[in-house]
Design a protein around this motif. Structure first.
Motif, PDB file in Angstrom:
ATOM      1  N   UNK A 148      23.961 -73.421  29.188  1.00  0.00           N
ATOM      2  CA  UNK A 148      23.784 -74.551  30.111  1.00  0.00           C
ATOM      3  C   UNK A 148      22.399 -74.646  30.736  1.00  0.00           C
ATOM      4  N   UNK A 149      21.435 -73.903  30.219  1.00  0.00           N
ATOM      5  CA  UNK A 149      20.078 -73.944  30.803  1.00  0.00           C
ATOM      6  C   UNK A 149      19.392 -75.265  30.479  1.00  0.00           C
ATOM      7  N   UNK A 150      19.836 -75.918  29.383  1.00  0.00           N
ATOM      8  CA  UNK A 150      19.234 -77.199  28.997  1.00  0.00           C
ATOM      9  C   UNK A 150      18.433 -77.121  27.702  1.00  0.00           C
ATOM     10  N   UNK A 151      18.608 -76.054  26.931  1.00  0.00           N
ATOM     11  CA  UNK A 151      17.794 -75.845  25.716  1.00  0.00           C
ATOM     12  C   UNK A 151      17.894 -77.018  24.736  1.00  0.00           C
ATOM     13  N   UNK A 152      19.138 -77.443  24.456  1.00  0.00           N
ATOM     14  CA  UNK A 152      19.318 -78.504  23.456  1.00  0.00           C
ATOM     15  C   UNK A 152      18.662 -79.800  23.932  1.00  0.00           C
ATOM     16  N   UNK A 189      24.391 -72.563  35.200  1.00  0.00           N
ATOM     17  CA  UNK A 189      24.466 -72.952  33.782  1.00  0.00           C
ATOM     18  C   UNK A 189      25.907 -73.127  33.318  1.00  0.00           C
ATOM     19  N   UNK A 190      26.765 -72.193  33.722  1.00  0.00           N
ATOM     20  CA  UNK A 190      28.160 -72.272  33.271  1.00  0.00           C
ATOM     21  C   UNK A 190      28.870 -73.484  33.880  1.00  0.00           C
ATOM     22  N   UNK A 191      28.515 -73.823  35.123  1.00  0.00           N
ATOM     23  CA  UNK A 191      29.124 -75.012  35.745  1.00  0.00           C
ATOM     24  C   UNK A 191      28.720 -76.268  34.965  1.00  0.00           C
ATOM     25  N   UNK A 192      27.450 -76.311  34.532  1.00  0.00           N
ATOM     26  CA  UNK A 192      27.016 -77.457  33.704  1.00  0.00           C
ATOM     27  C   UNK A 192      27.790 -77.499  32.393  1.00  0.00           C
ATOM     28  N   UNK A 194      30.988 -63.073  34.034  1.00  0.00           N
ATOM     29  CA  UNK A 194      29.760 -63.396  34.760  1.00  0.00           C
ATOM     30  C   UNK A 194      28.765 -62.234  34.647  1.00  0.00           C
ATOM     31  N   UNK A 195      29.279 -60.997  34.703  1.00  0.00           N
ATOM     32  CA  UNK A 195      28.409 -59.807  34.559  1.00  0.00           C
ATOM     33  C   UNK A 195      27.641 -59.836  33.251  1.00  0.00           C
ATOM     34  N   UNK A 196      28.329 -60.212  32.180  1.00  0.00           N
ATOM     35  CA  UNK A 196      27.690 -60.300  30.858  1.00  0.00           C
ATOM     36  C   UNK A 196      26.519 -61.289  30.933  1.00  0.00           C
TER      37      UNK A 196
END
Ligand code: T5A
Length: 215
Positions: free
Chosen positions: A12-16, A141-144, A163-165
Motif C-alpha cells: 500500500x505504499x503506492x508503488x504501482x 499502507x495496510x489500511x490503504x 503487523x510485526x512482519x
C-alpha cells in the motif's frame, strides 16, 4: 544501454500508482519506456505469481517462497528487462530483488547472504541503476490496501502477515537504503498522493539529467 529503475516499499505504499505515473511522464518526455512488475511480468512469471499469492498455499515454506520469487525474476530478466535495456529503453519495475531481501530476509528471517547468492544467480547479477523506496508505516499502507480491496483490488496471501512482519520488512528496506545511498532515494509515502507523485518525478528527472551529463 538503457536505464533500470525500481520502485520498492511495503504494502500500500503506492508503488504501482507511482510506477505508472513515472512511466507516463517519461514517455511524455520522449523516452522509450517499458513498465513491468514482480512477481509476474511474463507468462511464466504470471503463473508463478498465482502460486505465490493464492490463499490456498498458506503452508508454503520460506525456502519454497524465495525460489518461486526467484524463478519469476529469472524469467523476467531474460525475457523482458535485459532485451529492453539492450534496446536503450528505460525499464520501470514495480518491485525487484530488494523485495526478496526485505520480505524473505528481514521479514521471514532467511540468511541475507544466501538470498543474495540466489538472487545473483536468478538475475545474472543485473542490479537497478536507481531504486526509489516509498516509505510508509505498515498500518497506513495496510489500511490503504484494505480500502482498495473493498473496491475489488486483490487481497493476497502475504497481506495476511502480522503487523510485526511488516514492521521488520519496513526496517529492512530502510537498512538496505542506508547501505547503498548512491542507488536509493527514500520518499515519505504517507503524504497525499499528488505530493508523492511530484517528488518521485522530480527525483527521476534530476537523476536522469545527472546521468546524461556523465561522460
Ligand atoms: N514479495 C514480492 C516478496 O515477498 N518477495 C519478493 O521478492 C517480491 C517481488 C506482491 C507480494 O509479494 C511480496 C510483496 C507483496 O506482499 P503485490 O500485489 O505485487 O504483491 O504488491 P503489493 O505491495 O501488495 O501491492 P499494492 O498494490 O498493495 O501496493 P502498492 O503498489 O504499493 O500500492 P498501490 O499503488 O496499488 O496503491 C494501493 C492503494 O493505495 C492508494 C491507491 O490509490 C490504491 O488504492 N494510494 C494512496 N492513497 C493515499 N495516499 C497516497 N499517497 C497513496 N498512494 C497510493
Amino acid at each position: 544501454m538503457g536505464v533500470f529503475i525500481t520502485l520498492e516499499g511495503p504494502e500500500g505504499a503506492g508503488k504501482t500508482t507511482v510506477a505508472q505515473h513515472v512511466a507516463e511522464r517519461l514517455r511524455a518526455a520522449g523516452y522509450p519506456v517499458i513498465l513491468t512488475r514482480e512477481p509476474g511480468g511474463t507468462p511464466v512469471g504470471d503463473q508463478v505469481r498465482q502460486v505465490l499469492l493464492t490463499h490456498h498455499n498458506a503452508d508454503m515454506t520460506p525456502e519454497a517462497e524465495i525460489l518461486l520469487f526467484s524463478a519469476s525474476r529469472a524469467q523476467l530478466v531474460r525475457q523482458v528487462i535485459k532485451p529492453a535495456l539492450e534496446r536503450s529503453t528505460i525499464v520501470v519495475c514495480d518491485r525487484y530483488a530488494d523485495s526478496t531481501l526485505a520480505y524473505q530476509g528481514y521479514g521471514r528471517g532467511l540468511n541475507l547472504n544466501v538470498l543474495r547468492h540466489i538472487t545473483d544467480f536468478a538475475t545474472g547479477g543485473l542490479r537497478p541503476d536507481l531504486t526509489i523506496l516509498l516509505d510508509v508505516e505498515p498500518e497506513v499502507g495496510l489500511a490503504r490496501r484494505r480500502r482498495a480491496s473493498e473496491s475489488g483490488a486483490e487481497w493476497n496471501r502475504l497481506d495476511n502477515e502480522t503487523l510485526n512482519f511488516f514492521q521488520r520488512v519496513r526496517a529492512g528496506y530502510l537498512a538496505l537504503a542506508r547501505e547503498e545511498p548512491s542507488r536509493w532515494r527514500i520518499v515519505d509515502a504517507s503524504r497525499p498522493l499528488e505530493d508523492v507523485l511530484e517528488e518521485v518525478w522530480r527525483i527521476v528527472k534530476v537523476w536522469l539529467q545527472d546521468r546524461l551529463r556523465q561522460p
